[in-house]
Design a protein around this motif. Structure first.
Motif, PDB file in Angstrom:
ATOM      1  N   ARG A 108     -84.447   2.580 -12.612  1.00  0.00           N
ATOM      2  CA  ARG A 108     -85.158   3.739 -13.138  1.00  0.00           C
ATOM      3  C   ARG A 108     -86.542   3.850 -12.518  1.00  0.00           C
ATOM      4  O   ARG A 108     -87.287   2.864 -12.472  1.00  0.00           O
ATOM      5  N   ARG A 120     -90.103   1.661 -13.235  1.00  0.00           N
ATOM      6  CA  ARG A 120     -89.842   0.308 -13.721  1.00  0.00           C
ATOM      7  C   ARG A 120     -89.971  -0.713 -12.579  1.00  0.00           C
ATOM      8  O   ARG A 120     -89.690  -0.397 -11.426  1.00  0.00           O
ATOM      9  N   SER A 124     -96.368   3.727 -20.774  1.00  0.00           N
ATOM     10  CA  SER A 124     -96.961   3.757 -22.104  1.00  0.00           C
ATOM     11  C   SER A 124     -97.898   2.561 -22.242  1.00  0.00           C
ATOM     12  O   SER A 124     -97.788   1.570 -21.516  1.00  0.00           O
ATOM     13  N   LEU A 127     -91.974   1.754 -20.723  1.00  0.00           N
ATOM     14  CA  LEU A 127     -91.434   3.051 -20.352  1.00  0.00           C
ATOM     15  C   LEU A 127     -90.201   3.307 -21.208  1.00  0.00           C
ATOM     16  O   LEU A 127     -89.376   2.404 -21.403  1.00  0.00           O
ATOM     17  N   ASP A 128     -90.088   4.501 -21.727  1.00  0.00           N
ATOM     18  CA  ASP A 128     -88.931   4.886 -22.543  1.00  0.00           C
ATOM     19  C   ASP A 128     -88.709   3.942 -23.720  1.00  0.00           C
ATOM     20  O   ASP A 128     -87.578   3.610 -24.083  1.00  0.00           O
ATOM     21  N   GLY A 129     -89.820   3.481 -24.312  1.00  0.00           N
ATOM     22  CA  GLY A 129     -89.726   2.662 -25.512  1.00  0.00           C
ATOM     23  C   GLY A 129     -89.512   1.183 -25.286  1.00  0.00           C
ATOM     24  O   GLY A 129     -89.404   0.423 -26.252  1.00  0.00           O
ATOM     25  N   THR A 130     -89.456   0.740 -24.024  1.00  0.00           N
ATOM     26  CA  THR A 130     -89.245  -0.676 -23.725  1.00  0.00           C
ATOM     27  C   THR A 130     -90.423  -1.224 -22.939  1.00  0.00           C
ATOM     28  O   THR A 130     -90.738  -0.720 -21.853  1.00  0.00           O
TER      29      THR A 130
END
Length: 252
Positions: A7, A10, A163, A175-178
């Motif tokens: 992704r 990442r 994030s 990123l994307d909650g992880t």
């Protein structure tokens, strides 16, 4: 964790640049059970990928630049290497190499953030990146050591959309909650002449035993196994060639 899709944004690759690639391959092979596979093409300059149970997890490469230290480096996946390199420079970073093609494997660039920490940008084709992440023997965390935490947070959020989760002692990126990384403030415990740097952490089923073995094999404990506040058990090692890397033991 098997990586089926790399992704953008990442961490995707972890490379050990060494004055003695053979020694590096032997050390990490004994420590993590990695097996090396060297690209036979002359133009690949003996580039060696390291496999864990058949899955590519890292690489070892010969030092190519005068004055380049033996060290681990981290690369981040991007959709467009050229655009990402331009964006990094526009935000105060410096382009050190590329953008250029890596044979049929992909396109890359090497950049430094405004404080001088070096990292890679990668857009894979034949080679997307690491096939394992966050499992014993594979990388599962990346960490930036810097003296400008606020500047780093702004730079990497703007470049990759990461994030930010800021605690009292540590700032994490995701990123994307992880979450997959963090930033460490280089305080007085760091030598004044040590530049900012990126470092991978490799997951271990038992940090204490793995750290002990790392030292027996010729490494040095920079930070002996310890429990991070509200976090995992971890250790920081220096391999026999001088490259620093981390170990962590997943919670739960």
């Amino acid at each position: 964790m098997k990586i089926t899709e790399v992704r953008p944004g990442r961490p995707c690759w972890f490379e050990h640049s060494s004055a003695d690639p053979g020694a590096a391959q032997r050390y990490y092979g004994e420590l993590f059970g990695w097996e090396g596979e060297t690209d036979p093409r002359p133009e690949a300059m003996c580039y060696t990928v390291m496999r864990l149970e058949g899955a590519v997890v890292a690489s070892v490469v010969q030092l190519v630049a005068e004055g380049q230290p033996t060290a681990w480096s981290v690369s981040v996946a991007v959709e467009d290497v050229d655009a990402a390199a331009e964006a990094a420079q526009a935000s105060g970073g410096q382009l050190l190499a590329g953008p250029m093609e890596a044979l049929d494997l992909g396109r890359f660039a090497v950049v430094a953030d405004p404080a001088g920490a070096v990292f890679g940008l990668w857009r894979g084709r034949a080679f997307p990146g690491a096939e394992r992440f966050a499992e014993p023997g594979a990388a599962g965390w990346i960490e930036l050591a810097t003296r400008d935490v606020a500047g780093a947070v702004g730079f990497y959020h703007g470049l990759f959309g990461w994030s930010v989760s800021s605690g009292e002692q540590y700032t994490q990126w995701g990123l994307d909650g992880t979450d997959f990384g963090g930033v460490l403030d280089m305080g007085e415990q760091f030598p004044a002449d040590l530049p900012p740097y990126w470092m991978p952490y490799f997951e271990a089923a038992d940090v204490d035993l793995t750290a002990e073995r790392a030292v027996i094999l010729g490494g040095e404990a920079v930070l002996p196994p310890t429990d991070a506040p509200d976090g995992p058990r971890l250790a920081v090692l220096k391999d026999p060639l001088g490259a620093v890397f981390g170990l962590y033991q997943a919670l739960g």
